[in-house]
Scaffold this motif. Structure first.
Motif, PDB file in Angstrom:
ATOM      1  N   THR A  63       0.691  -1.056   0.281  1.00  0.00           N
ATOM      2  CA  THR A  63       0.113  -0.275   0.153  1.00  0.00           C
ATOM      3  C   THR A  63       1.271   1.305   0.038  1.00  0.00           C
ATOM      4  N   THR A  64       1.670   1.259  -0.242  1.00  0.00           N
ATOM      5  CA  THR A  64       2.932   2.420   0.061  1.00  0.00           C
ATOM      6  C   THR A  64       2.679   3.089  -1.529  1.00  0.00           C
ATOM      7  N   PRO A  65       2.785   4.437  -1.184  1.00  0.00           N
ATOM      8  CA  PRO A  65       2.403   5.127  -2.911  1.00  0.00           C
ATOM      9  C   PRO A  65       3.408   5.217  -3.504  1.00  0.00           C
ATOM     10  N   SER A  66       2.841   4.571  -4.828  1.00  0.00           N
ATOM     11  CA  SER A  66       4.383   4.812  -5.959  1.00  0.00           C
ATOM     12  C   SER A  66       5.538   5.422  -5.525  1.00  0.00           C
ATOM     13  N   SER A  67       4.999   7.083  -5.189  1.00  0.00           N
ATOM     14  CA  SER A  67       5.810   8.028  -5.538  1.00  0.00           C
ATOM     15  C   SER A  67       7.213   7.964  -4.322  1.00  0.00           C
ATOM     16  N   HIS A  68       6.519   7.368  -2.789  1.00  0.00           N
ATOM     17  CA  HIS A  68       7.030   7.244  -2.056  1.00  0.00           C
ATOM     18  C   HIS A  68       8.181   6.527  -2.129  1.00  0.00           C
ATOM     19  N   ILE A  69       7.639   4.913  -3.158  1.00  0.00           N
ATOM     20  CA  ILE A  69       9.113   4.045  -3.597  1.00  0.00           C
ATOM     21  C   ILE A  69       9.680   4.984  -4.525  1.00  0.00           C
ATOM     22  N   PHE A  70       9.686   5.871  -4.883  1.00  0.00           N
ATOM     23  CA  PHE A  70      10.582   5.948  -6.190  1.00  0.00           C
ATOM     24  C   PHE A  70      10.888   6.918  -5.308  1.00  0.00           C
ATOM     25  N   LEU A  71      11.064   7.805  -4.535  1.00  0.00           N
ATOM     26  CA  LEU A  71      11.883   8.718  -3.404  1.00  0.00           C
ATOM     27  C   LEU A  71      13.129   7.400  -2.818  1.00  0.00           C
ATOM     28  N   LEU A  72      12.265   6.523  -2.483  1.00  0.00           N
ATOM     29  CA  LEU A  72      12.525   5.418  -1.565  1.00  0.00           C
ATOM     30  C   LEU A  72      14.216   5.230  -2.297  1.00  0.00           C
ATOM     31  N   GLY A  73      13.890   4.286  -3.854  1.00  0.00           N
ATOM     32  CA  GLY A  73      14.632   4.057  -4.984  1.00  0.00           C
ATOM     33  C   GLY A  73      15.592   5.244  -5.249  1.00  0.00           C
ATOM     34  N   ASN A  74      15.349   6.296  -5.016  1.00  0.00           N
ATOM     35  CA  ASN A  74      16.878   7.259  -5.554  1.00  0.00           C
ATOM     36  C   ASN A  74      17.588   7.328  -4.796  1.00  0.00           C
ATOM     37  N   GLU A  75      17.055   7.423  -3.353  1.00  0.00           N
ATOM     38  CA  GLU A  75      17.772   7.461  -2.241  1.00  0.00           C
ATOM     39  C   GLU A  75      18.835   6.569  -2.553  1.00  0.00           C
ATOM     40  N   LEU A  76      18.216   5.372  -2.128  1.00  0.00           N
ATOM     41  CA  LEU A  76      19.573   4.326  -1.911  1.00  0.00           C
ATOM     42  C   LEU A  76      20.245   4.552  -3.719  1.00  0.00           C
ATOM     43  N   GLY A  77      19.553   4.833  -4.061  1.00  0.00           N
ATOM     44  CA  GLY A  77      20.760   5.047  -5.685  1.00  0.00           C
ATOM     45  C   GLY A  77      21.704   6.057  -5.664  1.00  0.00           C
ATOM     46  N   ALA A  78      20.895   6.785  -4.372  1.00  0.00           N
ATOM     47  CA  ALA A  78      22.017   8.400  -4.341  1.00  0.00           C
ATOM     48  C   ALA A  78      23.196   7.588  -4.145  1.00  0.00           C
ATOM     49  N   VAL A  79      23.202   7.273  -2.651  1.00  0.00           N
ATOM     50  CA  VAL A  79      23.910   6.488  -1.520  1.00  0.00           C
ATOM     51  C   VAL A  79      24.297   4.888  -2.196  1.00  0.00           C
ATOM     52  N   GLU A  80      24.926   4.857  -3.521  1.00  0.00           N
ATOM     53  CA  GLU A  80      24.918   3.468  -3.711  1.00  0.00           C
ATOM     54  C   GLU A  80      24.459   2.516  -3.232  1.00  0.00           C
ATOM     55  N   LYS A  81      23.028   2.249  -2.385  1.00  0.00           N
ATOM     56  CA  LYS A  81      22.878   0.560  -2.375  1.00  0.00           C
ATOM     57  C   LYS A  81      21.662   0.233  -3.325  1.00  0.00           C
ATOM     58  N   TRP A  82      23.080  -0.334  -4.504  1.00  0.00           N
ATOM     59  CA  TRP A  82      22.462  -0.342  -5.767  1.00  0.00           C
ATOM     60  C   TRP A  82      20.736  -1.713  -5.669  1.00  0.00           C
ATOM     61  N   ALA A  83      21.402  -2.694  -5.386  1.00  0.00           N
ATOM     62  CA  ALA A  83      21.154  -3.438  -4.617  1.00  0.00           C
ATOM     63  C   ALA A  83      19.406  -3.598  -4.249  1.00  0.00           C
ATOM     64  N   ASP A  84      19.341  -2.386  -3.452  1.00  0.00           N
ATOM     65  CA  ASP A  84      18.461  -1.451  -2.497  1.00  0.00           C
ATOM     66  C   ASP A  84      17.544  -1.469  -3.791  1.00  0.00           C
ATOM     67  N   ALA A  85      18.718  -0.244  -4.286  1.00  0.00           N
ATOM     68  CA  ALA A  85      17.336   0.450  -5.287  1.00  0.00           C
ATOM     69  C   ALA A  85      17.197  -0.256  -6.380  1.00  0.00           C
ATOM     70  N   ALA A  86      17.902  -1.271  -6.965  1.00  0.00           N
ATOM     71  CA  ALA A  86      17.062  -2.430  -7.865  1.00  0.00           C
ATOM     72  C   ALA A  86      15.892  -2.761  -7.320  1.00  0.00           C
TER      73      ALA A  86
END
Length: 135
Positions: A63-86
Motif C-alpha cells: 500500500t506504499t504509494p509509488s511516489s514514496h517507493i520512487f523517492l526511496l529508490g532514488n535515495e538508495l541509488g544516490a548512496v550507492e545501495k544498488w541492490a536495494d535500489a533495484a
C-alpha cells in the motif's frame, strides 16, 4: 517540507529537530525516513543514515504509494545501495516503457550485478520499441 527547507538553507539543527518530531509522530513514513537519512548523512552520521534507509525499506508494503517507493529508490541509488535500489524500483517500474524510471532501474540492476533482471528488461524494451539508441 519544512525540514527540507531548513536543510537547503543550511539550518541543519532546525531540520534535525523537525525531522525528529516527524519521525516520532509517524515512524513508518517513508518520505520522512528518507529525509532523516539525508540529514544524518549531512551530519556525517553514516551508520544512522544507513539504518534509517534500511528501516524505510522494511516499512514499505503493497500500500506504499509509488511516489514514496520512487523517492526511496532514488535515495538508495544516490548512496550507492544498488541492490536495494533495484529491488525497490522494480516494484514501480514498467519495463516495457522507455522512461527515466526504467533507466534508473536498469542502472541499479547493472551496478548490483543483477544482470538477469537487466537483460529481461532490455528484452522487454526491445520487443516493445525495437532497438534503442541508449538504454
Amino acid at each position: 517540507m519544512l525540514a527540507e527547507l531548513y536543510m537547503t538553507t543550511g539550518r541543519l539543527d532546525d531540520a534535525h529537530q523537525v525531522v525528529l518530531e516527524m519521525v516520532a509522530s509517524d515512524p513508518n513514513d517513508v518520505p520522512v525516513l528518507v529525509t532523516a537519512s539525508q540529514l544524518y548523512r549531512r551530519h556525517g552520521q553514516s551508520t544512522e543514515a544507513d539504518a534509517t534507509l534500511e528501516k524505510a525499506v522494511r516499512v514499505t508494503n503493497s500500500t506504499t504509494p509509488s511516489s514514496h517507493i520512487f523517492l526511496l529508490g532514488n535515495e538508495l541509488g544516490a548512496v550507492e545501495k544498488w541492490a536495494d535500489a533495484a529491488t525497490i524500483l522494480e516494484r514501480v517500474v514498467d519495463v516495457t516503457t522507455d522512461s527515466s524510471l526504467t533507466r534508473k532501474y536498469l542502472h541499479a540492476c547493472y551496478r548490483s550485478n543483477k544482470f538477469d533482471k537487466a537483460l529481461a528488461a532490455c528484452h522487454d524494451l526491445r520487443d516493445k520499441h525495437g532497438p534503442l539508441e541508449f538504454v
